[in-house]
Scaffold this motif. Sequence first.
Motif, PDB file in Angstrom:
ATOM      1  N   ALA A  64      25.883  48.527 -42.085  1.00 39.07           N
ATOM      2  CA  ALA A  64      26.215  48.021 -40.473  1.00 39.07           C
ATOM      3  C   ALA A  64      25.938  48.847 -39.584  1.00 39.07           C
ATOM      4  N   LEU A  65      26.259  50.158 -39.708  1.00 37.48           N
ATOM      5  CA  LEU A  65      25.708  51.016 -38.469  1.00 37.48           C
ATOM      6  C   LEU A  65      24.016  50.709 -38.259  1.00 37.48           C
ATOM      7  N   ARG A  66      23.393  51.055 -39.224  1.00 38.84           N
ATOM      8  CA  ARG A  66      22.053  51.100 -39.370  1.00 38.84           C
ATOM      9  C   ARG A  66      21.393  49.804 -38.710  1.00 38.84           C
ATOM     10  N   GLU A  67      22.116  48.570 -39.036  1.00 37.40           N
ATOM     11  CA  GLU A  67      21.664  47.219 -38.614  1.00 37.40           C
ATOM     12  C   GLU A  67      21.879  47.246 -37.005  1.00 37.40           C
ATOM     13  N   ALA A  68      22.937  47.828 -36.585  1.00 36.22           N
ATOM     14  CA  ALA A  68      23.308  47.789 -35.207  1.00 36.22           C
ATOM     15  C   ALA A  68      22.194  48.589 -34.529  1.00 36.22           C
ATOM     16  N   ALA A  69      22.124  49.638 -35.026  1.00 35.32           N
ATOM     17  CA  ALA A  69      20.948  50.740 -34.364  1.00 35.32           C
ATOM     18  C   ALA A  69      19.657  50.226 -34.117  1.00 35.32           C
ATOM     19  N   ASP A  70      19.333  49.389 -35.328  1.00 37.53           N
ATOM     20  CA  ASP A  70      17.906  48.975 -35.543  1.00 37.53           C
ATOM     21  C   ASP A  70      17.841  47.634 -34.249  1.00 37.53           C
ATOM     22  N   ALA A  71      19.090  47.152 -34.126  1.00 40.76           N
ATOM     23  CA  ALA A  71      18.750  45.907 -33.341  1.00 40.76           C
ATOM     24  C   ALA A  71      18.781  46.572 -31.938  1.00 40.76           C
ATOM     25  N   VAL A  72      19.417  47.467 -31.451  1.00 45.89           N
ATOM     26  CA  VAL A  72      19.058  48.022 -30.035  1.00 45.89           C
ATOM     27  C   VAL A  72      17.765  48.713 -29.872  1.00 45.89           C
ATOM     28  N   TRP A  77      20.269  43.034 -27.770  1.00 45.87           N
ATOM     29  CA  TRP A  77      21.961  43.485 -27.347  1.00 45.87           C
ATOM     30  C   TRP A  77      22.840  42.216 -27.236  1.00 45.87           C
ATOM     31  N   ASN A  78      24.047  42.783 -27.583  1.00 48.97           N
ATOM     32  CA  ASN A  78      24.905  41.836 -27.781  1.00 48.97           C
ATOM     33  C   ASN A  78      25.802  42.402 -26.407  1.00 48.97           C
ATOM     34  N   VAL A  79      25.871  41.320 -25.214  1.00 49.49           N
ATOM     35  CA  VAL A  79      26.566  41.619 -24.203  1.00 49.49           C
ATOM     36  C   VAL A  79      27.583  40.241 -23.889  1.00 49.49           C
ATOM     37  N   PHE A  80      28.682  40.510 -24.398  1.00 48.45           N
ATOM     38  CA  PHE A  80      29.632  39.234 -24.160  1.00 48.45           C
ATOM     39  C   PHE A  80      29.187  38.329 -24.994  1.00 48.45           C
ATOM     40  N   ALA A  81      29.118  37.192 -24.208  1.00 47.00           N
ATOM     41  CA  ALA A  81      28.661  35.830 -24.917  1.00 47.00           C
ATOM     42  C   ALA A  81      27.186  35.641 -25.327  1.00 47.00           C
ATOM     43  N   MET A  82      26.556  36.808 -24.843  1.00 52.62           N
ATOM     44  CA  MET A  82      25.133  36.669 -25.240  1.00 52.62           C
ATOM     45  C   MET A  82      24.922  37.766 -26.310  1.00 52.62           C
ATOM     46  N   ARG A 130      27.478  51.231 -19.691  1.00 51.16           N
ATOM     47  CA  ARG A 130      28.272  52.295 -19.909  1.00 51.16           C
ATOM     48  C   ARG A 130      28.008  52.844 -21.209  1.00 51.16           C
ATOM     49  N   HIS A 131      26.833  52.501 -21.854  1.00 48.33           N
ATOM     50  CA  HIS A 131      26.090  53.256 -22.752  1.00 48.33           C
ATOM     51  C   HIS A 131      26.806  53.286 -24.052  1.00 48.33           C
ATOM     52  N   LEU A 132      27.437  52.449 -24.632  1.00 52.21           N
ATOM     53  CA  LEU A 132      28.073  52.207 -25.906  1.00 52.21           C
ATOM     54  C   LEU A 132      26.822  52.316 -27.130  1.00 52.21           C
ATOM     55  N   GLU A 133      25.824  51.420 -26.417  1.00 46.16           N
ATOM     56  CA  GLU A 133      24.534  51.692 -27.271  1.00 46.16           C
ATOM     57  C   GLU A 133      23.985  53.081 -27.688  1.00 46.16           C
ATOM     58  N   LEU A 134      24.182  53.818 -26.642  1.00 46.54           N
ATOM     59  CA  LEU A 134      23.721  55.193 -26.794  1.00 46.54           C
ATOM     60  C   LEU A 134      24.306  55.800 -27.958  1.00 46.54           C
ATOM     61  N   GLY A 145      19.987  60.779 -40.480  1.00 44.69           N
ATOM     62  CA  GLY A 145      18.991  61.843 -40.223  1.00 44.69           C
ATOM     63  C   GLY A 145      17.645  61.440 -39.437  1.00 44.69           C
ATOM     64  N   GLU A 146      17.579  59.936 -39.387  1.00 43.05           N
ATOM     65  CA  GLU A 146      16.198  59.572 -39.191  1.00 43.05           C
ATOM     66  C   GLU A 146      15.933  59.788 -37.582  1.00 43.05           C
ATOM     67  N   GLN A 147      14.571  60.347 -37.382  1.00 45.04           N
ATOM     68  CA  GLN A 147      14.649  60.638 -35.847  1.00 45.04           C
ATOM     69  C   GLN A 147      14.307  59.754 -34.943  1.00 45.04           C
ATOM     70  N   ARG A 148      13.957  58.576 -35.429  1.00 44.23           N
ATOM     71  CA  ARG A 148      13.607  57.204 -34.517  1.00 44.23           C
ATOM     72  C   ARG A 148      14.972  57.396 -33.745  1.00 44.23           C
ATOM     73  N   TYR A 149      15.926  57.261 -34.241  1.00 37.43           N
ATOM     74  CA  TYR A 149      17.087  56.827 -33.565  1.00 37.43           C
ATOM     75  C   TYR A 149      17.680  58.101 -32.362  1.00 37.43           C
ATOM     76  N   ALA A 150      17.171  59.455 -32.788  1.00 38.75           N
ATOM     77  CA  ALA A 150      17.487  60.443 -31.694  1.00 38.75           C
ATOM     78  C   ALA A 150      16.326  60.189 -30.591  1.00 38.75           C
ATOM     79  N   ALA A 151      15.295  59.908 -30.978  1.00 37.98           N
ATOM     80  CA  ALA A 151      14.278  59.736 -29.873  1.00 37.98           C
ATOM     81  C   ALA A 151      14.551  58.315 -29.126  1.00 37.98           C
ATOM     82  N   GLY A 152      15.130  57.340 -29.899  1.00 37.93           N
ATOM     83  CA  GLY A 152      15.733  56.098 -29.024  1.00 37.93           C
ATOM     84  C   GLY A 152      16.547  56.414 -27.967  1.00 37.93           C
ATOM     85  N   ALA A 153      17.531  57.387 -28.319  1.00 36.07           N
ATOM     86  CA  ALA A 153      18.804  57.821 -27.527  1.00 36.07           C
ATOM     87  C   ALA A 153      18.037  58.505 -26.301  1.00 36.07           C
TER      88      ALA A 153
END
Length: 663
Positions: A64-72, A77-82, A130-134, A145-153
Motif C-alpha cells: 500500500a505504501l509503494r502504491e501511494a508513492a508510485d502515484a505521487v 494526487w489525492n487532495v480532498f474530494a479530488m 504541507r508536504h505529506l507526500e514528501l 531502498g529504491e533510489q527513485r523514491y529518494a530522488a523524487g523527494a
Amino acid sequence: MSTVAWKINRLRLMGVPEILWRVQQMAQKKASKVGFGLVAKVPAPSLARFGAPFVAGAPQDVAALREAADAVLAGRWNVFAMKGMNLGFPPQWNRDPKTGTAAPMKLGKAIDYRRESVVGDIKYLWEPSRHLELVTLALAWRATGEQRYAAGARLLLESWFDQCPYPMGVHWTSSLELAVRLLNWAFAWQLLGGADSALFKGEEGTRFQRRWLDNIYRHCHFIRGYFSRHSSANNHLFGEYMGLFVASVQWPCWPESARWEALARRGLEVEALKQNTEDGVNREQAIYYQHEVMDMMLLCHHIGLANGAGFSAPYLERLERLAEFVAALMDVGGNVPMTGDADDAQMVRLSYEGGWSPYRSLLASCALLFQRSDFKRKAGALDDKNRWLFGADAAARWQALPTAGAEQPVTAFPQGGYFLLGKDFGTPDEVRVVIDCAPLGYLSIAAHGHADALSFTLSAGGEELLIDPGTYAYHTQKMWRDYFRSTAAHNTVQVDRQDQSEIGGNFMWLKKANARLLSHQADGAVQHFEGEHDGYRRLADPVGHRRRIEFDATAGMLVVTDVLECRGEHDIALHWQFAEGCTVTVAGGGLRVNGRRQSLAMTCSSGNDVELLRGSDVPLGGWISRQFDEKSPISTAVWHARIAGTTTFVTHIRIGHGGTRQE
C-alpha cells in the motif's frame, strides 16, 4: 458576505488588547513590504549536531505504501474530494488544482487568501504544500531502498524552493501551514538518512542541504514573528508551537534555536492545559480538531522524548483524558460522531492501510504510551503509523498489553459538555447515545463550533442511526458552509427558522447559545439527561429550550421531551438526521427507520405534520459530509408545528433489530 461586513463583525468580537495587537501586526506587515522584519540573509548553520532519531520500525503493508508513492511520482494526487488528480510531478505549487486559479506571486502577507477570486479555494492550494507526500516518498525509500523514491523527494523539495521563494506567495501567509510543513520536513529528513543522507553527498548534495536548511530557518523566523493570538489562539497557535518546537529540536543549527525551542515548549505546555478541559474535551467543540491537537501533543512528546526531554506530567495527563473522551464517543463499530468542524487534516501520514482510522490510531498510540488495555481494545489493531513511531518493539509491546474486560466508558464530561446514555457498551447489543450540552466553541469567535446545543447522536450495535452531518465546506460555498453548521442540520429544535447562534462569518459566531446541564444519571435500567440553552432568548419574544432524554435500557426506548418556554407564537421545527444506510418512511404519522441491521420506530406528539427531505436544495436538508468537500444525500425528518405560548413535545424512539440489509 462582503469584506467590509466581515471586518465589522470581526471587530465586534475583539477587545482593546486584541485591537492594539492587530494594529501592530498590520504595521509589521506593511514594514515587511520594504524589507523590515524579514530575513535578509540566513546565518550559516552549525552542522555539529542534529536531532536524535525519532522514527524507526517498518510498515506491515509495504504494498500500500509503494502504491501511494508510485502515484505521487506519476503525478496523481489525492487532495480532498479530488482523487487521483493529475497535478504532475512536481506540481505547480501556486495553482489551485480545483479551480485552476494561479495565486499572485507577491508578498505573502499582502495576499487576501480568503478571497476565492484571488487564490481559488485556498484549502486546495495549501494542502499539497504541507508536504505529506514528501514523507510518503521518504517512507517508500526507507521501506524498499529504491533510489527513485529518494530522488523524487529531492525533486519535489527543489521545485517547491524554486516556485515558493521566501517570503512570496500564498505559502508564506499562514504560520500554521509553515508549521505543518516543518513537521513533515523533519520526518522526511530523518527517513532519508538525516545529515548523513546520500542526498547530501558531493557538491550538489551540499548545496541542496544548505538550501533546505536555509528554508527551515526562514520558516522558524516567520512563525516566531506571526503567532496566532487572542481570539485566533486556538489549534492554530498549538500547531505553530509544534512546528517551531520540532524544527528547533531537529535542527539546532542557529543561535536562535535554543530560544525557539524554549519558547515553543513553554507554549505547548500552557496551551495543552488551556485549550483542553480537565475532563478531556478540546474546547473547539469539534471532535476532528480534538484528534489534530492530540496528534500534535503526541508527536511533540515523542520527538522531545527521543531528544532527552519529553513533556510534563500535567501535559501527559491531559492527553490521556483526551483519549478517554475519544474512547467514550467511539461506538463498537468504530464510529465517532462528526461533532463540529472537520477538515480531514493529518499532521503527518505514516499509515496507508485500507480503512485506516485516525481515532483508532490515536487510541493505539495512547495504549502504548499509557499502558492502557482499554485503549487497545478500542483501537482494535496496531497500525503502521505506530510501528514507525514506536519502533521495532511496537508489536511486542502491543501484544504484552493484557486483554481488556467489559467496556466501561466515562459517561459524563461536565466541563467539556458531553454526556452518554446507553447499555452493553462494547458488545453487539450496545446502544450509545452521545448528547451535546457544550459551549458553542472556543474563544470569542468560536471558529469551529456548530449550532448544535442539545443535539444527540444514536448508534445501536455499532451502526449509526441518528448522526451529525459533518462539515463539507470552509472558505468557499457559503450556502453550504452555513447549512452544515446550522441548527437545522442537527438533531435538535429550530425556532422561527433561525439558528441557535448567529453566524458572523465562515469562522465566526456573533450571539452564542449557552447550554447548561440540569441533571444526568447514566446508571440503572432507566437513565436520563436534562439540559437547556438560551440561544433563542435573543428573539423579540424570548424562547427557552429545555430537553430531557430518558433511556429505558430494558425496553430499548428513548423518550425525548422538548419544552419551549415562550409567550407568543412561533414556528417550531424538530429535525432528525439519519445515517446513509437508513431507509425512512412515514407510517401513521410516525416514522419507520430501517438501517442495515437495526431499526427505529419514531412518533412525535406534535402531530402528523412531518416532512421528509433527501438531498434537497430547496429547502436545504438531507445531506451528510463524511469527508471535506464531499457530500451525499441522507434522509432528514422534520416535524413542524406552530405554537402559542409554552409548549411541550414528546418524541418516542423505539430501538429494534432487523434492518433492511444484512452485512
